[in-house]
Write a protein that holds these residues in place. Structure first.
Motif, PDB file in Angstrom:
ATOM      1  N   GLU A 164       0.831  -1.204   0.000  1.00  0.00           N
ATOM      2  CA  GLU A 164       0.000   0.000   0.000  1.00  0.00           C
ATOM      3  C   GLU A 164       0.866   1.255   0.000  1.00  0.00           C
ATOM      4  O   GLU A 164       0.546   2.248  -0.659  1.00  0.00           O
ATOM      5  CB  GLU A 164      -0.940  -0.004   1.212  1.00  0.00           C
ATOM      6  CG  GLU A 164      -2.010  -1.074   1.169  1.00  0.00           C
ATOM      7  CD  GLU A 164      -2.903  -0.939  -0.075  1.00  0.00           C
ATOM      8  OE1 GLU A 164      -3.287   0.203  -0.404  1.00  0.00           O
ATOM      9  OE2 GLU A 164      -3.184  -1.972  -0.713  1.00  0.00           O
ATOM     10  N   PHE A 165       1.959   1.193   0.759  1.00  0.00           N
ATOM     11  CA  PHE A 165       2.885   2.319   0.793  1.00  0.00           C
ATOM     12  C   PHE A 165       3.507   2.529  -0.583  1.00  0.00           C
ATOM     13  O   PHE A 165       3.668   3.662  -1.047  1.00  0.00           O
ATOM     14  CB  PHE A 165       3.969   2.075   1.838  1.00  0.00           C
ATOM     15  CG  PHE A 165       4.974   3.195   1.959  1.00  0.00           C
ATOM     16  CD1 PHE A 165       4.622   4.392   2.565  1.00  0.00           C
ATOM     17  CD2 PHE A 165       6.263   3.051   1.484  1.00  0.00           C
ATOM     18  CE1 PHE A 165       5.530   5.431   2.673  1.00  0.00           C
ATOM     19  CE2 PHE A 165       7.186   4.079   1.591  1.00  0.00           C
ATOM     20  CZ  PHE A 165       6.813   5.267   2.191  1.00  0.00           C
ATOM     21  N   ALA A 166       3.833   1.421  -1.237  1.00  0.00           N
ATOM     22  CA  ALA A 166       4.405   1.505  -2.588  1.00  0.00           C
ATOM     23  C   ALA A 166       3.431   2.165  -3.551  1.00  0.00           C
ATOM     24  O   ALA A 166       3.834   2.938  -4.442  1.00  0.00           O
ATOM     25  CB  ALA A 166       4.778   0.108  -3.083  1.00  0.00           C
ATOM     26  N   LYS A 167       2.135   1.902  -3.382  1.00  0.00           N
ATOM     27  CA  LYS A 167       1.112   2.524  -4.229  1.00  0.00           C
ATOM     28  C   LYS A 167       1.072   4.040  -4.019  1.00  0.00           C
ATOM     29  O   LYS A 167       0.925   4.810  -4.968  1.00  0.00           O
ATOM     30  CB  LYS A 167      -0.258   1.924  -3.928  1.00  0.00           C
ATOM     31  CG  LYS A 167      -0.447   0.491  -4.424  1.00  0.00           C
ATOM     32  CD  LYS A 167      -1.848  -0.003  -4.083  1.00  0.00           C
ATOM     33  CE  LYS A 167      -2.051  -1.457  -4.522  1.00  0.00           C
ATOM     34  NZ  LYS A 167      -3.393  -1.961  -4.149  1.00  0.00           N
ATOM     35  N   VAL A 168       1.198   4.443  -2.757  1.00  0.00           N
ATOM     36  CA  VAL A 168       1.186   5.877  -2.443  1.00  0.00           C
ATOM     37  C   VAL A 168       2.369   6.575  -3.120  1.00  0.00           C
ATOM     38  O   VAL A 168       2.222   7.658  -3.692  1.00  0.00           O
ATOM     39  CB  VAL A 168       1.228   6.101  -0.915  1.00  0.00           C
ATOM     40  CG1 VAL A 168       1.414   7.580  -0.594  1.00  0.00           C
ATOM     41  CG2 VAL A 168      -0.043   5.584  -0.261  1.00  0.00           C
ATOM     42  N   ILE A 169       3.536   5.950  -3.052  1.00  0.00           N
ATOM     43  CA  ILE A 169       4.717   6.524  -3.691  1.00  0.00           C
ATOM     44  C   ILE A 169       4.494   6.676  -5.191  1.00  0.00           C
ATOM     45  O   ILE A 169       4.822   7.713  -5.790  1.00  0.00           O
ATOM     46  CB  ILE A 169       5.967   5.665  -3.419  1.00  0.00           C
ATOM     47  CG1 ILE A 169       6.317   5.672  -1.927  1.00  0.00           C
ATOM     48  CG2 ILE A 169       7.155   6.150  -4.244  1.00  0.00           C
ATOM     49  CD1 ILE A 169       6.698   7.027  -1.378  1.00  0.00           C
ATOM     50  N   THR A 170       3.919   5.656  -5.807  1.00  0.00           N
ATOM     51  CA  THR A 170       3.636   5.706  -7.251  1.00  0.00           C
ATOM     52  C   THR A 170       2.672   6.840  -7.576  1.00  0.00           C
ATOM     53  O   THR A 170       2.856   7.574  -8.559  1.00  0.00           O
ATOM     54  CB  THR A 170       3.039   4.366  -7.724  1.00  0.00           C
ATOM     55  OG1 THR A 170       3.990   3.327  -7.474  1.00  0.00           O
ATOM     56  CG2 THR A 170       2.728   4.410  -9.214  1.00  0.00           C
ATOM     57  N   MET A 171       1.654   7.003  -6.746  1.00  0.00           N
ATOM     58  CA  MET A 171       0.668   8.071  -6.949  1.00  0.00           C
ATOM     59  C   MET A 171       1.314   9.445  -6.801  1.00  0.00           C
ATOM     60  O   MET A 171       1.031  10.366  -7.570  1.00  0.00           O
ATOM     61  CB  MET A 171      -0.488   7.900  -5.974  1.00  0.00           C
ATOM     62  CG  MET A 171      -1.352   6.672  -6.229  1.00  0.00           C
ATOM     63  SD  MET A 171      -2.498   6.324  -4.855  1.00  0.00           S
ATOM     64  CE  MET A 171      -3.513   7.816  -4.871  1.00  0.00           C
ATOM     65  N   LEU A 172       2.196   9.579  -5.814  1.00  0.00           N
ATOM     66  CA  LEU A 172       2.886  10.854  -5.619  1.00  0.00           C
ATOM     67  C   LEU A 172       3.746  11.206  -6.827  1.00  0.00           C
ATOM     68  O   LEU A 172       3.830  12.363  -7.229  1.00  0.00           O
ATOM     69  CB  LEU A 172       3.760  10.792  -4.360  1.00  0.00           C
ATOM     70  CG  LEU A 172       3.046  10.924  -3.018  1.00  0.00           C
ATOM     71  CD1 LEU A 172       3.993  10.563  -1.877  1.00  0.00           C
ATOM     72  CD2 LEU A 172       2.501  12.334  -2.813  1.00  0.00           C
ATOM     73  N   LYS A 173       4.376  10.202  -7.401  1.00  0.00           N
ATOM     74  CA  LYS A 173       5.226  10.447  -8.568  1.00  0.00           C
ATOM     75  C   LYS A 173       4.395  10.889  -9.771  1.00  0.00           C
ATOM     76  O   LYS A 173       4.882  11.651 -10.617  1.00  0.00           O
ATOM     77  CB  LYS A 173       6.024   9.185  -8.895  1.00  0.00           C
ATOM     78  CG  LYS A 173       7.120   8.877  -7.884  1.00  0.00           C
ATOM     79  CD  LYS A 173       7.865   7.597  -8.229  1.00  0.00           C
ATOM     80  CE  LYS A 173       8.983   7.322  -7.219  1.00  0.00           C
ATOM     81  NZ  LYS A 173       9.701   6.055  -7.511  1.00  0.00           N
ATOM     82  N   LYS A 174       3.155  10.446  -9.850  1.00  0.00           N
ATOM     83  CA  LYS A 174       2.295  10.811 -10.975  1.00  0.00           C
ATOM     84  C   LYS A 174       1.670  12.192 -10.802  1.00  0.00           C
ATOM     85  O   LYS A 174       1.561  12.968 -11.753  1.00  0.00           O
ATOM     86  CB  LYS A 174       1.194   9.761 -11.137  1.00  0.00           C
ATOM     87  CG  LYS A 174       1.688   8.419 -11.672  1.00  0.00           C
ATOM     88  CD  LYS A 174       0.543   7.441 -11.839  1.00  0.00           C
ATOM     89  CE  LYS A 174       1.017   6.111 -12.421  1.00  0.00           C
ATOM     90  NZ  LYS A 174      -0.100   5.134 -12.565  1.00  0.00           N
ATOM     91  N   ASN A 175       1.234  12.496  -9.582  1.00  0.00           N
ATOM     92  CA  ASN A 175       0.556  13.785  -9.346  1.00  0.00           C
ATOM     93  C   ASN A 175       0.814  14.224  -7.912  1.00  0.00           C
ATOM     94  O   ASN A 175      -0.026  14.049  -7.031  1.00  0.00           O
ATOM     95  CB  ASN A 175      -0.938  13.654  -9.612  1.00  0.00           C
ATOM     96  CG  ASN A 175      -1.608  15.017  -9.751  1.00  0.00           C
ATOM     97  OD1 ASN A 175      -1.122  16.009  -9.199  1.00  0.00           O
ATOM     98  ND2 ASN A 175      -2.708  15.071 -10.474  1.00  0.00           N
ATOM     99  N   PHE A 176       2.006  14.773  -7.684  1.00  0.00           N
ATOM    100  CA  PHE A 176       2.451  15.076  -6.324  1.00  0.00           C
ATOM    101  C   PHE A 176       1.508  16.029  -5.592  1.00  0.00           C
ATOM    102  O   PHE A 176       1.081  15.754  -4.468  1.00  0.00           O
ATOM    103  CB  PHE A 176       3.862  15.660  -6.355  1.00  0.00           C
ATOM    104  CG  PHE A 176       4.374  16.043  -4.989  1.00  0.00           C
ATOM    105  CD1 PHE A 176       4.890  15.093  -4.136  1.00  0.00           C
ATOM    106  CD2 PHE A 176       4.328  17.371  -4.561  1.00  0.00           C
ATOM    107  CE1 PHE A 176       5.357  15.427  -2.878  1.00  0.00           C
ATOM    108  CE2 PHE A 176       4.795  17.724  -3.300  1.00  0.00           C
ATOM    109  CZ  PHE A 176       5.312  16.750  -2.462  1.00  0.00           C
TER     110      PHE A 176
END
Length: 291
Positions: A164-176
């Motif tokens: 789940e944490f990895a998903k958050v990081i991916t989301m931040l990279k797409k639209n911080f």
């Protein structure tokens, strides 16, 4: 020649104040702090044998401790810093781990020749001050966390990476900006958090360097169990209760702690309720002084 013999002593006397002023001005210049070529911005207030060194959390800066500098600067030496990558500090490096930031804090302690240092770290800086204590043995007399270590569990230190944490990081990279703003609004503010405080925080978050911010969050060395043991020091916490504080992990791991709870604030008690926060922080400082 006669005129020259009269003028020379007068000229020498006239230059003395200028020379003295130059010396005074040079002495008054602040020390420039760097760690591996990266500038570290800081403030230095008050005089005392004990130093309170404040370290900010994710995406904010040293200005969040202005109230504390004013209040505690009357009794202690107070230093606030901008971690590299944030605020007015330099960004000219590629690594943004807890170990890196710990060495930055250690550099401040060493280069300012601070003594009897109480490290005070907000949010992600909880892990950073623990690392810094290890990096400057003999200099630190106390550790104080601000709204962190709320549910410490030693088992997390050996757990596999959280998907789940990895998903958050991916989301931040797409639209911080969108993801970070949504996270703060949903999890880090309380219903009593002042509108101007919210705006200030969100403005700082959305204007942070997203690559540095994400790298800071992504670092796995936030797993601090072994480091808390290695620090060999009681952990003092000034935490809000907007989310519960679970201390069973400290008890199971044999980590000594003091929990001081501030009510009805979000994740930023030092700016949401500075007067109440300062009273609790003084209690932590007093407890540190007993040991």
């Amino acid at each position: 020649m006669k005129n020259l013999s009269i003028l020379l002593p007068l000229l020498a006397i006239s230059l003395l104040p200028a020379c003295n002023n130059t010396a005074k001005n040079t002495a008054a210049l602040p020390i420039k702090i760097q760690n591996n070529g990266v500038n570290i911005a800081y403030t230095d207030t008050g005089k005392s044998d004990t130093t309170l060194l404040f370290v900010h959390g994710w995406c904010i800066n040293k200005s969040y401790f202005t109230d504390q500098s004013t209040y505690f600067g009357k009794r202690y030496r107070v230093v606030t810093i901008d971690l590299p990558g944030y605020g007015q500090s330099g960004k000219n490096r590629a690594s943004w781990t807890v170990n890196d930031f710990g060495k930055d804090v250690a550099a401040v302690v060493t280069q300012l020749n601070l003594k009897n240092v109480i490290l005070i770290g907000h949010s992600m800086a909880g892990a950073i001050i623990v690392q810094a204590k290890i990096d400057v043995p003999g200099k630190v007399i106390g550790l104080v966390g601000i709204d962190n270590f709320k549910d410490y569990n030693a088992a997390q230190d050996t757990a596999k990476p959280d998907p789940e944490f990895a998903k958050v990081i991916t989301m931040l990279k797409k639209n911080f900006k969108t993801v970070a703003t949504g996270f703060f609004n949903q999890y880090l503010f309380y219903k009593t958090t002042d509108t101007l405080v919210r705006k200030r925080i969100l403005n700082d978050v959305t204007h942070a360097d997203s690559a540095i911010a994400i790298a800071s969050m992504e670092d796995n060395s936030f797993k601090t169990g072994p480091k808390l043991k290695a620090a060999n020091m009681k952990l003092h916490l000034v935490n809000s209760d907007y989310f519960p504080n679970d201390t069973t992990g400290f008890i199971k791991a044999g980590i000594p702690y003091q929990l001081l709870v501030i009510h009805a604030t979000g994740h930023f008690p030092m700016v949401e309720k500075p007067k109440e926060f300062n009273v609790l922080l003084q209690k932590a400082i007093d407890d540190i002084g007993k040991h």
